[in-house]
Write a protein that holds these residues in place. Sequence first.
Motif, PDB file in Angstrom:
ATOM      1  N   TRP A  25      36.545  37.817  38.991  1.00 24.67           N
ATOM      2  CA  TRP A  25      36.785  37.228  38.146  1.00 24.67           C
ATOM      3  C   TRP A  25      37.435  36.663  37.374  1.00 24.67           C
ATOM      4  N   GLY A  26      38.978  37.402  37.365  1.00 24.86           N
ATOM      5  CA  GLY A  26      40.032  37.585  36.554  1.00 24.86           C
ATOM      6  C   GLY A  26      39.743  35.854  35.831  1.00 24.86           C
ATOM      7  N   ILE A  27      39.863  35.694  35.379  1.00 19.39           N
ATOM      8  CA  ILE A  27      40.965  34.185  34.231  1.00 19.39           C
ATOM      9  C   ILE A  27      41.644  33.682  35.888  1.00 19.39           C
ATOM     10  N   HIS A  29      41.236  33.631  39.260  1.00 16.01           N
ATOM     11  CA  HIS A  29      40.732  34.178  40.285  1.00 16.01           C
ATOM     12  C   HIS A  29      39.225  33.035  39.985  1.00 16.01           C
ATOM     13  N   SER A  30      38.786  32.585  38.108  1.00 12.97           N
ATOM     14  CA  SER A  30      37.601  31.747  38.172  1.00 12.97           C
ATOM     15  C   SER A  30      37.294  30.439  38.925  1.00 12.97           C
ATOM     16  N   TRP A  33      35.370  31.170  42.722  1.00 14.32           N
ATOM     17  CA  TRP A  33      34.467  31.655  43.172  1.00 14.32           C
ATOM     18  C   TRP A  33      33.548  30.738  44.522  1.00 14.32           C
ATOM     19  N   ARG A  92      30.201  28.327  35.572  1.00 15.81           N
ATOM     20  CA  ARG A  92      31.785  28.384  35.549  1.00 15.81           C
ATOM     21  C   ARG A  92      32.458  26.975  35.608  1.00 15.81           C
ATOM     22  N   ASP A 118      34.760  35.766  32.877  1.00 21.81           N
ATOM     23  CA  ASP A 118      34.338  36.164  33.822  1.00 21.81           C
ATOM     24  C   ASP A 118      34.329  37.316  34.096  1.00 21.81           C
ATOM     25  N   GLU A 122      31.632  38.875  36.642  1.00 26.11           N
ATOM     26  CA  GLU A 122      31.710  40.002  36.795  1.00 26.11           C
ATOM     27  C   GLU A 122      30.261  40.732  36.920  1.00 26.11           C
TER      28      GLU A 122
END
Length: 224
Positions: A25-27, A29-30, A33, A92, A118, A122
């Motif tokens: 869940w990178g910046i 992809h946050s 979720w 989140r 993130d 992760e």
Amino acid sequence: MGIALTTVAILAFVVVVFVGGGIIWGIGHSAGWGKGKKSLPENKRQPYAYLDEDKSSREAIEKIARGYLDDDALETRSRAVLSTFEKAELRRKGIFSIMEQEFEKGSLTWDKFAAPVDVALEGIQRNTTQIVNRMQAFDSPEYQRMDRIEQAGGYKENSNEVSRLKVMRETLGEMDDLQQKNDRLLVELERLQAELMKLTGSSDDTDNIIEEIQRLSDDAKYYS
């Protein structure tokens, strides 16, 4: 030790891959979720499906966890996995809602707070992946049968059965340790959200939280 202990020991180590990965869940992809009190019969269990830390999804983890909601030995642990995802998603959303109001996306300040979120998500996914992998390798009916016999005094003190029970309890302990790591990450996310809501807190407050999140995540990867 005996053959039974050797077999269980091998199974315990096969599934030991500490907290690592899932969908990162990178910046970028946050944003994306039955209750019972019995062990699941073997013929009702899902086929073993080992999850790769770097490829598993939240959906795959939750599907496996739900399969143990009626298992005496694993019910509490499976519910903890499902609850962890719900709490992490709540944090989140709360953190990013504040950030959207206060910071410009892509700015250094935005990245400063988005990155640890993130990292925490992760780490949580890595931990839950390892928990459900251990669940699948754990023989709950056999554990409960042997535990009852031991409680009734049916095993000699230094028997292979007692040694095997020790290994099985250690595996349960490993699941609990992983869940505790998740709980600590959730606490840090909650602290980060609280500090962002103040927006008057010193930078030291948020910096310490970010450092702790990074430490917990690094610790998880170290043991994977």
